[in-house]
Design an enzyme around this catalytic site. Structure first.
Site, PDB file in Angstrom:
ATOM      1  N   CYS A 183      43.251  31.363  32.995  1.00 14.41           N
ATOM      2  CA  CYS A 183      44.001  32.291  32.668  1.00 14.41           C
ATOM      3  C   CYS A 183      45.567  31.406  31.904  1.00 14.41           C
ATOM      4  CB  CYS A 183      44.570  33.076  33.724  1.00 14.41           C
ATOM      5  SG  CYS A 183      43.016  33.593  34.379  1.00 14.41           S
ATOM      6  N   HIS A 230      37.253  41.608  39.583  1.00 17.22           N
ATOM      7  CA  HIS A 230      36.109  41.031  38.259  1.00 17.22           C
ATOM      8  C   HIS A 230      35.523  39.426  38.964  1.00 17.22           C
ATOM      9  CE1 HIS A 230      38.239  38.685  35.415  1.00 17.22           C
ATOM     10  NE2 HIS A 230      40.338  38.810  36.416  1.00 17.22           N
ATOM     11  N   SER A 286      41.210  41.009  42.952  1.00 18.51           N
ATOM     12  CA  SER A 286      40.895  41.657  42.085  1.00 18.51           C
ATOM     13  C   SER A 286      39.707  42.075  41.376  1.00 18.51           C
ATOM     14  CB  SER A 286      41.032  40.016  40.795  1.00 18.51           C
ATOM     15  OG  SER A 286      40.568  40.280  39.510  1.00 18.51           O
ATOM     16  N   THR A 301      48.188  56.799  36.001  1.00 20.45           N
ATOM     17  CA  THR A 301      47.034  57.860  35.708  1.00 20.45           C
ATOM     18  C   THR A 301      45.573  56.521  36.098  1.00 20.45           C
ATOM     19  OG1 THR A 301      47.562  59.038  33.845  1.00 20.45           O
ATOM     20  CG2 THR A 301      45.394  59.329  35.463  1.00 20.45           C
ATOM     21  N   GLY A 349      44.345  41.315  39.438  1.00 21.25           N
ATOM     22  CA  GLY A 349      44.439  40.533  40.390  1.00 21.25           C
ATOM     23  C   GLY A 349      46.089  40.019  39.975  1.00 21.25           C
ATOM     24  N   THR A 350      46.721  40.261  39.197  1.00 21.96           N
ATOM     25  CA  THR A 350      48.272  39.637  37.579  1.00 21.96           C
ATOM     26  C   THR A 350      48.304  40.835  38.645  1.00 21.96           C
ATOM     27  OG1 THR A 350      47.423  38.808  36.478  1.00 21.96           O
ATOM     28  CG2 THR A 350      49.221  39.311  35.919  1.00 21.96           C
TER      29      THR A 350
HETATM   30  C1  LIG Z   1      43.268  33.727  42.391  1.00 24.74           C
HETATM   31  C2  LIG Z   1      44.001  34.513  41.212  1.00 24.74           C
HETATM   32  N1  LIG Z   1      44.788  35.088  41.364  1.00 24.74           N
HETATM   33  C3  LIG Z   1      45.075  35.832  40.521  1.00 24.74           C
HETATM   34  C4  LIG Z   1      43.629  36.102  39.251  1.00 24.74           C
HETATM   35  C5  LIG Z   1      44.418  36.890  38.165  1.00 24.74           C
HETATM   36  O1  LIG Z   1      43.688  38.163  38.450  1.00 24.74           O
HETATM   37  P1  LIG Z   1      43.255  38.952  36.766  1.00 24.74           P
HETATM   38  O2  LIG Z   1      42.552  38.186  36.449  1.00 24.74           O
HETATM   39  O3  LIG Z   1      41.932  40.192  37.814  1.00 24.74           O
HETATM   40  O4  LIG Z   1      44.425  39.882  36.794  1.00 24.74           O
HETATM   41  C6  LIG Z   1      43.196  34.972  39.002  1.00 24.74           C
HETATM   42  C7  LIG Z   1      42.390  35.024  37.694  1.00 24.74           C
HETATM   43  O5  LIG Z   1      42.120  33.781  37.565  1.00 24.74           O
HETATM   44  C8  LIG Z   1      43.233  34.198  40.272  1.00 24.74           C
HETATM   45  O6  LIG Z   1      41.488  32.459  40.182  1.00 24.74           O
END
Ligand SMILES: Cc1ncc(COP(=O)(O)O)c(C=O)c1O
Length: 383
Positions: free
Chosen positions: A330, A206, A204, A242, A76-77
């Protein structure tokens, strides 16, 4: 060594366990494939076929027009960074608008653009954390490259009016790229990019039962973004490196399981969440549920506890096997006042009394009630 028993895992918004179909897909791929999907020979072609099949299936699950609208990423990030920075840098326009309650992956990506001569405008939210659907004509009246609004909030779980905002933004200026971060909502509301009317969307793995370290960005045909990672030109030149095909096939297996199990998940999660909240609220300790009057994700419960410091509450709960968090996991584990709660108008003291409990696809029946009783006991101890 005896493995410790986690009795009540209520932090599924941080990460949730991998679904059996995702574990199996990863195992089968890892045991049978060894080619680099970017290479030329037959082993590479097999990996490439698995990758492209996964892309087709992922595109179908999010209502994307073409498989190649799906770009696989490391999560997600990265998807959020690629969307926000990539769209801003691909445009001559100076303004970027993001909501004040976005995940840090969006907010920090937007802030990083300040040093590149971009202007960042934060769209406000109301006391429930809902982004206002009105006023977008004004927010984008200076030439704007990108608007980013989450599908649902990752701390309090409120669902945002993305379709309405995307419609208003595009009606005001068809050239603004609209991004949504769908990381938290996919498991319960799904993501239909066509019906939302967005140009970019992040997921994302996970958060819905796939592995960590894998995600995707939907990029609508014709949307211009600059890559952030350059090199071999994989993923249509938008994300070199990759590809992690084992992770990708596992994520797509989890997406499919999440879609199939969605209705059942919603009703189970809602039942547990409601049992949890009604016991807590009825416990005469003054517990309040955040944003209970507006539409929320069914597996989210965000509460405030008067007179009890959330950090102490969470540490004590951890000691007795109730695992929850203060909101976003996070932020390096640091319990600073949440920017989401601050944007909703809470002061640092109020924000420091809030905790988030989130249910998941494998939460056992009865966990809501059992966890609520444990929380009430700890509140009684601490108050
Ligand atoms: C709304 C949202 N966006 C992005 C992320 C980041 O995702 P990732 O952990 O896969 O980098 C999160 C993780 O908590 C999230 O809740």
């Amino acid at each position: 060594m005896t493995a410790s028993v986690i009795e009540y895992y209520l932090d599924h918004a941080s990460t949730t366990s991998m679904r059996p179909s995702a574990i199996e897909a990863m195992r089968v791929f890892s045991e049978t494939q060894h080619g680099n999907a970017s290479g030329q020979h037959v082993a590479s072609r097999r990996a490439k076929n698995a990758l492209e099949e996964a892309r087709e299936r992922a595109a179908e699950r999010i209502g994307a027009g073409r498989p190649h609208d799906v770009i696989f990423t490391s999560g997600g990030t990265e998807s959020d960074n690629l969307a926000v920075i990539g769209a801003a840098l691909a445009s001559q326009r100076t303004r970027v608008v993001v909501s004040a309650v976005e995940h840090k992956a969006v907010l920090e990506a937007a802030h990083s653009l300040l040093s590149r001569g971009r202007e960042v405008v934060l769209a406000p939210v109301d006391a429930n954390g809902v982004i206002s659907a009105t006023g977008w004509e004004v927010l984008v009246d200076t030439p704007t490259s990108l608007v980013s609004i989450q599908t649902a909030n990752n701390e309090v779980g409120v669902i945002q009016p993305v379709r309405e905002i995307a419609g208003r933004v595009h009606a005001a200026d068809a050239d603004v790229v609209v991004h949504t971060d769908g990381a938290q909502s996919f498991v319960s509301t799904g993501l239909d990019v066509a019906s939302l009317g967005v140009d970019l969307a992040s997921l994302s793995g996970h958060k819905f039962g796939g592995p960590t370290g894998v995600g995707l960005l939907y990029v609508a045909s014709g949307t211009r973004i600059e890559p952030l990672i350059v090199g071999g030109g994989q993923e249509a030149g938008l994300r070199s490196g990759t590809p992690n095909v084992a992770g990708i096939v596992a994520m797509v297996a989890a997406m499919e399981a999440a879609v199939v199990e969605r209705e059942a998940f919603i009703s189970r999660a809602q039942m547990e969440r409601d049992a949890f909240e009604s016991l807590l609220v009825g416990g005469n300790q003054g517990v309040k549920v955040t944003a209970s009057e507006v539409e929320r994700l069914p597996h989210f419960s965000h509460i405030s506890v008067p007179g009890v410091d959330a950090e102490t509450l969470l540490i004590r709960l951890d000691q007795i096997g109730v695992l929850a968090s203060a909101g976003s996991a996070c932020q390096s584990g640091a319990l600073e006042p949440s920017h989401v709660l601050t944007a909703m108008g809470l002061d640092a003291d109020e924000a420091g009394r809030c905790a988030r409990f989130t249910f998941g696809w494998d939460s056992p029946p009865g966990i809501g009630e059992a966890a609520a009783r444990a929380v009430l006991d700890v509140i009684g101890e601490l108050a």
